[in-house]
Design a protein around this motif. Sequence first.
Motif, PDB file in Angstrom:
ATOM      1  N   THR A  16       0.810  -1.218   0.000  1.00  0.00           N
ATOM      2  CA  THR A  16       0.000   0.000   0.000  1.00  0.00           C
ATOM      3  C   THR A  16       0.842   1.266   0.000  1.00  0.00           C
ATOM      4  O   THR A  16       0.328   2.342  -0.327  1.00  0.00           O
ATOM      5  CB  THR A  16      -0.942   0.016   1.227  1.00  0.00           C
ATOM      6  OG1 THR A  16      -0.183  -0.250   2.416  1.00  0.00           O
ATOM      7  CG2 THR A  16      -2.044  -1.002   1.076  1.00  0.00           C
ATOM      8  N   VAL A  17       2.112   1.179   0.360  1.00  0.00           N
ATOM      9  CA  VAL A  17       2.981   2.360   0.284  1.00  0.00           C
ATOM     10  C   VAL A  17       3.075   2.844  -1.153  1.00  0.00           C
ATOM     11  O   VAL A  17       2.942   4.045  -1.434  1.00  0.00           O
ATOM     12  CB  VAL A  17       4.385   2.033   0.838  1.00  0.00           C
ATOM     13  CG1 VAL A  17       5.324   3.214   0.599  1.00  0.00           C
ATOM     14  CG2 VAL A  17       4.313   1.705   2.317  1.00  0.00           C
ATOM     15  N   TYR A  18       3.273   1.937  -2.083  1.00  0.00           N
ATOM     16  CA  TYR A  18       3.379   2.297  -3.494  1.00  0.00           C
ATOM     17  C   TYR A  18       2.018   2.651  -4.088  1.00  0.00           C
ATOM     18  O   TYR A  18       1.903   3.558  -4.909  1.00  0.00           O
ATOM     19  CB  TYR A  18       4.019   1.143  -4.271  1.00  0.00           C
ATOM     20  CG  TYR A  18       5.374   0.753  -3.731  1.00  0.00           C
ATOM     21  CD1 TYR A  18       6.508   1.506  -4.028  1.00  0.00           C
ATOM     22  CD2 TYR A  18       5.516  -0.366  -2.899  1.00  0.00           C
ATOM     23  CE1 TYR A  18       7.755   1.160  -3.524  1.00  0.00           C
ATOM     24  CE2 TYR A  18       6.758  -0.721  -2.395  1.00  0.00           C
ATOM     25  CZ  TYR A  18       7.874   0.044  -2.699  1.00  0.00           C
ATOM     26  OH  TYR A  18       9.096  -0.292  -2.183  1.00  0.00           O
ATOM     27  N   ILE A  19       0.995   1.934  -3.659  1.00  0.00           N
ATOM     28  CA  ILE A  19      -0.358   2.246  -4.122  1.00  0.00           C
ATOM     29  C   ILE A  19      -0.749   3.653  -3.710  1.00  0.00           C
ATOM     30  O   ILE A  19      -1.353   4.402  -4.481  1.00  0.00           O
ATOM     31  CB  ILE A  19      -1.365   1.214  -3.556  1.00  0.00           C
ATOM     32  CG1 ILE A  19      -1.083  -0.175  -4.130  1.00  0.00           C
ATOM     33  CG2 ILE A  19      -2.795   1.642  -3.863  1.00  0.00           C
ATOM     34  CD1 ILE A  19      -1.929  -1.272  -3.511  1.00  0.00           C
ATOM     35  N   SER A  20      -0.389   4.023  -2.487  1.00  0.00           N
ATOM     36  CA  SER A  20      -0.714   5.355  -1.981  1.00  0.00           C
ATOM     37  C   SER A  20      -0.081   6.437  -2.833  1.00  0.00           C
ATOM     38  O   SER A  20      -0.721   7.449  -3.157  1.00  0.00           O
ATOM     39  CB  SER A  20      -0.252   5.484  -0.529  1.00  0.00           C
ATOM     40  OG  SER A  20      -0.443   6.800  -0.059  1.00  0.00           O
ATOM     41  N   ARG A  21       1.164   6.249  -3.207  1.00  0.00           N
ATOM     42  CA  ARG A  21       1.852   7.257  -4.005  1.00  0.00           C
ATOM     43  C   ARG A  21       1.189   7.437  -5.368  1.00  0.00           C
ATOM     44  O   ARG A  21       1.022   8.564  -5.848  1.00  0.00           O
ATOM     45  CB  ARG A  21       3.320   6.867  -4.182  1.00  0.00           C
ATOM     46  CG  ARG A  21       4.120   6.932  -2.895  1.00  0.00           C
ATOM     47  CD  ARG A  21       5.520   6.391  -3.087  1.00  0.00           C
ATOM     48  NE  ARG A  21       6.305   6.477  -1.866  1.00  0.00           N
ATOM     49  CZ  ARG A  21       7.516   5.981  -1.711  1.00  0.00           C
ATOM     50  NH1 ARG A  21       8.088   5.344  -2.721  1.00  0.00           N
ATOM     51  NH2 ARG A  21       8.153   6.109  -0.562  1.00  0.00           N
ATOM     52  N   VAL A  22       0.818   6.341  -5.981  1.00  0.00           N
ATOM     53  CA  VAL A  22       0.181   6.410  -7.298  1.00  0.00           C
ATOM     54  C   VAL A  22      -1.203   7.050  -7.197  1.00  0.00           C
ATOM     55  O   VAL A  22      -1.550   7.949  -7.966  1.00  0.00           O
ATOM     56  CB  VAL A  22       0.078   5.007  -7.920  1.00  0.00           C
ATOM     57  CG1 VAL A  22      -0.725   5.057  -9.217  1.00  0.00           C
ATOM     58  CG2 VAL A  22       1.464   4.439  -8.176  1.00  0.00           C
TER      59      VAL A  22
END
Length: 317
Positions: free
Chosen positions: A175-181
């Motif tokens: 979710t860290v990467y999902i959040s950024r996108v």
Amino acid sequence: MNILDTDVGLGGITIREIETILQITTLATGCIALFGVGCRLRVSDIENREKGICLGLGLHVLVVPFLAFLVSACLQLEATSALPILVISSAPISGYAAVLGLWGNGDAGLCVLLAVLSSCLSVGFLPLCFYVFSSYWHNDFIIVAGPLDVAAYIAVIIAPVGAGMGLHHYFPKATVYISRVCSGAFLIKVAGTFIFMIVYYPQQFLVDWTAWVAIIVTPLVGFLIGLSSSHVLGLPLKTSIAIAISLGAINSNMVISVGLDTITDVQQLQALLKVPLIHFIVTPVQGLVWVALCRYLGKEKYPELFGSETKLIDVIT
């Protein structure tokens, strides 16, 4: 023919069609961005926020509308500009405050809570506040935030944030990467809305210079009042940033919807919609400036209270 259905821009797009496009794009990008915020939150991030909630809502209800009234009166705004400013200052906090709060290393969970709770209060507070302050100009109409409209806006905040929190609970690393996108959807919304309005409805920006000053100053005053009040009361910097950004980020999209539902005189409606539409476009840009300021305060003045977990450059790239 209804003036809202007349051609106003390139390609024959009408005012009503412009409003529909803005509503759909705002809903889509808002849900995606708030889902990204939820992907960075835990249940503990929305617990024990009583002090921040009390101060944030207190300033939002009692101070910000009065300051907006003073700004409008001092600038001697015409009714077609002053009344929308009063409605905007009394409207609930926007969900995108949570995105800015996250980027500014503030308490994004508190931003979400303030947006939801201020939306609940708007059912009674918005028409009351508007009636009190609008009497300086006239009381030809009353603005009412219907319970169904408010419930819809609350759902648009809670549903994507809740879904993101659920995903974060089971897949915290992903979710860290999902959040950024997903958070980047907010930048798409800001840039896309500005370009769209410049191309298809440039006359929207043709208002008196005093109206432009009020549109820019009113959110800024809310931001500064929130930041300074929180600092004086000794609240943590993360809480102070969340309150400041929330008080500056008002839901002008709801103001536009309420205006369309409440005002029946179409010529009056067309004149009154100019300020909320400009506010809808300009204030998120101001929000990015606030994010930069908040990150500076965190790194230069209070590094022990302000981490580097979320980097704006990481979100953009």
